[in-house]
Design a protein around this motif. Sequence first.
Motif, PDB file in Angstrom:
ATOM      1  N   LEU A 133      79.938 -13.978  76.436  1.00 51.78           N
ATOM      2  CA  LEU A 133      79.439 -15.158  77.132  1.00 51.78           C
ATOM      3  C   LEU A 133      79.529 -16.399  76.252  1.00 51.78           C
ATOM      4  CD1 LEU A 133      76.272 -13.628  78.851  1.00 51.78           C
ATOM      5  CD2 LEU A 133      78.304 -14.509  80.029  1.00 51.78           C
ATOM      6  N   ALA A 134      79.134 -16.260  74.998  1.00 50.05           N
ATOM      7  CA  ALA A 134      79.153 -17.410  74.091  1.00 50.05           C
ATOM      8  C   ALA A 134      80.566 -17.918  73.876  1.00 50.05           C
ATOM      9  CB  ALA A 134      78.509 -17.041  72.764  1.00 50.05           C
ATOM     10  N   ASN A 135      81.519 -17.012  73.711  1.00 46.34           N
ATOM     11  CA  ASN A 135      82.896 -17.401  73.411  1.00 46.34           C
ATOM     12  C   ASN A 135      83.712 -17.761  74.652  1.00 46.34           C
ATOM     13  OD1 ASN A 135      82.775 -17.255  70.636  1.00 46.34           O
ATOM     14  ND2 ASN A 135      83.525 -15.147  70.517  1.00 46.34           N
ATOM     15  N   SER A 136      83.138 -17.594  75.834  1.00 41.73           N
ATOM     16  CA  SER A 136      83.892 -17.875  77.059  1.00 41.73           C
ATOM     17  C   SER A 136      84.058 -19.367  77.304  1.00 41.73           C
ATOM     18  CB  SER A 136      83.191 -17.233  78.264  1.00 41.73           C
ATOM     19  OG  SER A 136      81.911 -17.829  78.484  1.00 41.73           O
ATOM     20  N   SER A 137      83.379 -20.199  76.546  1.00 39.28           N
ATOM     21  CA  SER A 137      83.460 -21.641  76.723  1.00 39.28           C
ATOM     22  C   SER A 137      84.779 -22.196  76.190  1.00 39.28           C
ATOM     23  CB  SER A 137      82.289 -22.319  75.990  1.00 39.28           C
ATOM     24  OG  SER A 137      82.417 -23.724  76.033  1.00 39.28           O
ATOM     25  N   LYS A 138      85.254 -23.265  76.822  1.00 42.15           N
ATOM     26  CA  LYS A 138      86.441 -23.964  76.317  1.00 42.15           C
ATOM     27  C   LYS A 138      86.107 -24.776  75.073  1.00 42.15           C
ATOM     28  CE  LYS A 138      85.633 -27.801  79.541  1.00 42.15           C
ATOM     29  NZ  LYS A 138      86.155 -28.513  80.728  1.00 42.15           N
ATOM     30  N   TYR A 139      84.801 -24.953  74.812  1.00 44.09           N
ATOM     31  CA  TYR A 139      84.352 -25.694  73.638  1.00 44.09           C
ATOM     32  C   TYR A 139      84.032 -24.734  72.495  1.00 44.09           C
ATOM     33  CZ  TYR A 139      83.703 -29.524  76.968  1.00 44.09           C
ATOM     34  OH  TYR A 139      83.891 -30.496  77.916  1.00 44.09           O
ATOM     35  N   GLY A 140      83.875 -25.290  71.298  1.00 47.24           N
ATOM     36  CA  GLY A 140      83.548 -24.466  70.142  1.00 47.24           C
ATOM     37  C   GLY A 140      82.908 -25.275  69.040  1.00 47.24           C
ATOM     38  N   LEU A 141      81.782 -25.929  69.354  1.00 44.56           N
ATOM     39  CA  LEU A 141      81.147 -26.786  68.359  1.00 44.56           C
ATOM     40  C   LEU A 141      80.076 -26.043  67.568  1.00 44.56           C
ATOM     41  CD1 LEU A 141      81.377 -29.577  67.206  1.00 44.56           C
ATOM     42  CD2 LEU A 141      79.795 -30.411  68.952  1.00 44.56           C
ATOM     43  N   GLU A 194      71.384 -35.890  74.787  1.00 50.19           N
ATOM     44  CA  GLU A 194      72.623 -36.627  74.545  1.00 50.19           C
ATOM     45  C   GLU A 194      73.106 -36.350  73.125  1.00 50.19           C
ATOM     46  OE1 GLU A 194      71.741 -40.382  77.537  1.00 50.19           O
ATOM     47  OE2 GLU A 194      70.865 -40.386  75.527  1.00 50.19           O
ATOM     48  N   VAL A 195      73.463 -35.092  72.896  1.00 45.99           N
ATOM     49  CA  VAL A 195      73.874 -34.608  71.583  1.00 45.99           C
ATOM     50  C   VAL A 195      75.065 -33.681  71.799  1.00 45.99           C
ATOM     51  CG1 VAL A 195      73.168 -33.389  69.492  1.00 45.99           C
ATOM     52  CG2 VAL A 195      71.470 -34.680  70.801  1.00 45.99           C
ATOM     53  N   CYS A 196      76.167 -33.920  71.085  1.00 44.74           N
ATOM     54  CA  CYS A 196      77.366 -33.122  71.314  1.00 44.74           C
ATOM     55  C   CYS A 196      77.147 -31.646  71.009  1.00 44.74           C
ATOM     56  CB  CYS A 196      78.533 -33.669  70.502  1.00 44.74           C
ATOM     57  SG  CYS A 196      78.191 -33.843  68.745  1.00 44.74           S
ATOM     58  N   VAL A 197      76.315 -31.357  70.019  1.00 48.51           N
ATOM     59  CA  VAL A 197      76.087 -29.969  69.616  1.00 48.51           C
ATOM     60  C   VAL A 197      74.803 -29.405  70.222  1.00 48.51           C
ATOM     61  CG1 VAL A 197      74.759 -30.401  67.492  1.00 48.51           C
ATOM     62  CG2 VAL A 197      76.310 -28.420  67.607  1.00 48.51           C
ATOM     63  N   ALA A 198      74.258 -30.070  71.222  1.00 52.69           N
ATOM     64  CA  ALA A 198      73.031 -29.596  71.872  1.00 52.69           C
ATOM     65  C   ALA A 198      73.185 -28.144  72.340  1.00 52.69           C
ATOM     66  CB  ALA A 198      72.686 -30.482  73.062  1.00 52.69           C
ATOM     67  N   GLY A 199      72.107 -27.388  72.227  1.00 50.32           N
ATOM     68  CA  GLY A 199      72.115 -26.005  72.692  1.00 50.32           C
ATOM     69  C   GLY A 199      71.925 -25.960  74.197  1.00 50.32           C
ATOM     70  N   PHE A 242      80.760 -30.633  59.381  1.00 48.90           N
ATOM     71  CA  PHE A 242      80.384 -30.569  60.794  1.00 48.90           C
ATOM     72  C   PHE A 242      81.604 -30.878  61.650  1.00 48.90           C
ATOM     73  CE2 PHE A 242      79.011 -32.489  64.782  1.00 48.90           C
ATOM     74  CZ  PHE A 242      78.114 -31.539  65.238  1.00 48.90           C
ATOM     75  N   GLY A 243      81.852 -30.032  62.625  1.00 50.31           N
ATOM     76  CA  GLY A 243      82.969 -30.230  63.541  1.00 50.31           C
ATOM     77  C   GLY A 243      83.204 -28.962  64.323  1.00 50.31           C
ATOM     78  N   GLY A 244      84.243 -28.949  65.155  1.00 45.42           N
ATOM     79  CA  GLY A 244      84.420 -27.814  66.048  1.00 45.42           C
ATOM     80  C   GLY A 244      85.836 -27.312  66.131  1.00 45.42           C
ATOM     81  N   VAL A 245      85.996 -26.321  67.007  1.00 43.45           N
ATOM     82  CA  VAL A 245      87.297 -25.720  67.292  1.00 43.45           C
ATOM     83  C   VAL A 245      87.523 -25.805  68.805  1.00 43.45           C
ATOM     84  CG1 VAL A 245      87.155 -24.166  65.307  1.00 43.45           C
ATOM     85  CG2 VAL A 245      86.310 -23.390  67.518  1.00 43.45           C
ATOM     86  N   LYS A 246      88.659 -25.307  69.233  1.00 41.25           N
ATOM     87  CA  LYS A 246      89.043 -25.378  70.648  1.00 41.25           C
ATOM     88  C   LYS A 246      88.957 -26.830  71.132  1.00 41.25           C
ATOM     89  CE  LYS A 246      86.319 -21.806  71.897  1.00 41.25           C
ATOM     90  NZ  LYS A 246      85.757 -20.725  72.739  1.00 41.25           N
ATOM     91  N   LYS A 247      88.390 -27.073  72.308  1.00 41.38           N
ATOM     92  CA  LYS A 247      88.342 -28.434  72.846  1.00 41.38           C
ATOM     93  C   LYS A 247      87.202 -29.265  72.272  1.00 41.38           C
ATOM     94  CE  LYS A 247      90.915 -27.698  77.117  1.00 41.38           C
ATOM     95  NZ  LYS A 247      90.942 -27.854  78.591  1.00 41.38           N
ATOM     96  N   SER A 248      86.539 -28.725  71.279  1.00 41.11           N
ATOM     97  CA  SER A 248      85.536 -29.524  70.572  1.00 41.11           C
ATOM     98  C   SER A 248      86.155 -30.346  69.448  1.00 41.11           C
ATOM     99  CB  SER A 248      84.427 -28.624  70.002  1.00 41.11           C
ATOM    100  OG  SER A 248      83.587 -28.151  71.036  1.00 41.11           O
ATOM    101  N   GLY A 249      87.446 -30.148  69.200  1.00 43.95           N
ATOM    102  CA  GLY A 249      88.105 -31.042  68.271  1.00 43.95           C
ATOM    103  C   GLY A 249      88.683 -30.387  67.038  1.00 43.95           C
ATOM    104  N   ASN A 250      88.889 -31.207  65.996  1.00 40.86           N
ATOM    105  CA  ASN A 250      89.498 -30.750  64.748  1.00 40.86           C
ATOM    106  C   ASN A 250      88.937 -31.573  63.606  1.00 40.86           C
ATOM    107  OD1 ASN A 250      90.696 -33.284  64.960  1.00 40.86           O
ATOM    108  ND2 ASN A 250      92.693 -32.498  65.530  1.00 40.86           N
ATOM    109  N   GLY A 251      89.223 -31.143  62.396  1.00 47.43           N
ATOM    110  CA  GLY A 251      88.727 -31.884  61.240  1.00 47.43           C
ATOM    111  C   GLY A 251      87.217 -31.745  61.111  1.00 47.43           C
ATOM    112  N   ARG A 252      86.679 -32.291  60.035  1.00 40.57           N
ATOM    113  CA  ARG A 252      85.247 -32.157  59.772  1.00 40.57           C
ATOM    114  C   ARG A 252      84.664 -33.474  59.275  1.00 40.57           C
ATOM    115  NH1 ARG A 252      86.234 -28.557  62.466  1.00 40.57           N
ATOM    116  NH2 ARG A 252      85.712 -26.334  62.242  1.00 40.57           N
ATOM    117  N   ASP A 253      83.488 -33.799  59.781  1.00 40.77           N
ATOM    118  CA  ASP A 253      82.667 -34.855  59.212  1.00 40.77           C
ATOM    119  C   ASP A 253      81.735 -34.226  58.183  1.00 40.77           C
ATOM    120  OD1 ASP A 253      83.572 -37.099  60.703  1.00 40.77           O
ATOM    121  OD2 ASP A 253      82.379 -36.480  62.419  1.00 40.77           O
ATOM    122  N   LYS A 254      81.166 -35.062  57.334  1.00 47.73           N
ATOM    123  CA  LYS A 254      80.219 -34.651  56.296  1.00 47.73           C
ATOM    124  C   LYS A 254      80.901 -33.778  55.231  1.00 47.73           C
ATOM    125  CE  LYS A 254      76.791 -32.731  58.536  1.00 47.73           C
ATOM    126  NZ  LYS A 254      75.418 -32.220  58.656  1.00 47.73           N
TER     127      LYS A 254
END
Length: 494
Positions: free
Chosen positions: A417-425, A300-305, A463-475
């Motif tokens: 394969l790695a970049n094919s995701s809609k997420y980018g965390l 239960e971790v957003c950035v889990a591998g 810490f933060g992401g691109v694409k559908k993982s969001g915008n801006g940065r924490d920390k």
Amino acid sequence: MDYKDKAYWQALASELTLETRLFIAGKYQKAQAGECFGCINPATDHPLAEVSRAQEADVNKAVMAARSSFESGVWSEASPAERKSVLLRLAALIEKHQQELALLETLNTGKPIRHSLRDDIPGAVRAIRWYAESIDKIYGEIAPTANNALALISREPVGVVAAIVPWNFPLLLACWKLGPALAAGNSVVLKPSEKAPLSAIRLGALAKKAGLPDGVLNILPGLGLETGKALGLHHDVDCLTFTGSTGVGRRLLEYAGSSNMKRVWIEAGGKSANIVFADCPDLGKAAKACAAAIFYNQGEVCVAGTRLLVEASIKDTFMAEFKQAAAAFKPMNPLDPDTIMGTLIDKNHHASVCRYISLGLEEGAQLTLDGRDQAGNFMGPTVLEQVTPHMRIANEEIFGPVLAVTTFSSEAEALHLANSSKYGLGAGVWTSNLQRAHRLARKLRVGSVFINNYNDGDMTVPFGGVKKSGNGRDKSLHAFDKFTELKTTWLALD
């Protein structure tokens, strides 16, 4: 660190007095409608408490308190040294109450007490303390104008900040938001998840004791479609910061667009890839790190591998090492200090994770490690191999201890394969080839790239992401960008 024993934590749990009310303008109070929602212990499915349920009227009251405190200048215009002193006291109080707060996290989320005590609460302390220390170390700028003008660039607090945080790291992620927001001089309305609100509610009393002025921090436990929506639509909220699912993040953006166009900062879902090449410097180390990347905190971790991309030539060897490492993650009583894997957050989420496993099998994946043979909301490590990119388990966030394994034959294929995701965390790269490491770090479309490690970092890095993982940065100091406005003051000197 002394984790004591299971009996100690069980005894401490039996003595807890839970605060369950809203915290507005420096006081605990019941919701105006008098309604509550149930809060359970996911390890036992037994009720923990009935928590006050904030609704629109309570949101209006809390935002009004935040606005009043902000406009009064009691915090927003306090000197950096004053704000620093209060936040350092708050950090010290969180640290002083670390056992109580860790226990609240474990009872409310089902995560192991050793992790709550070792990671979550110390991380919350570090966040508040780090931003407190940064307050008097941030300077404005003087623009390089012509000699007949002086242009000053300063930062000002944005105003009233709404912070909506999830249930997987309740206090830690709240403090990632509160640290920079409060340090910058804002007033905050914090909405914890209805699934795990207890530690955030407790924080109100500690903030009061630390000397934070009334109204500067308000805490509203409540349902997303009530409290969260009301905050998103509120015309007197200047900024909204959110960690949670991509779907909810999208709705918050819509609420902002249909109200006052408040700034919305989102850290959302992830489907991060761990890429293991044949020239990985240490397969055993990589296997342990990749197992922790997906099974820590029950997945239960957003950035889990959650995706393992392994070079075909080493697949069998690596997976043998991986499964040996996965064996250490045995679901047990979260209050046992020896436990390193607890329980999923509730039965609905458990059912959702199980549905994804079944869906993977229907789509042709091979189940080589099955963690479903557990009682209640517990689930062990689960591995699905022969996963192809079109499968839903390769594309959708499961948010549980389920790994999708895919092989590749070339660097180009791994990158695709790695970049094919809609997420980018996040993404991990395991290689001894320095050139390859840098090539991939540049080309991976993610917020964080981990070379020969996974999810390492501290408060100094964003810490933060691109694409559908969001915008801006924490920390890091970059988080101040979310909670401040830049102002230019231009003086004509002629």
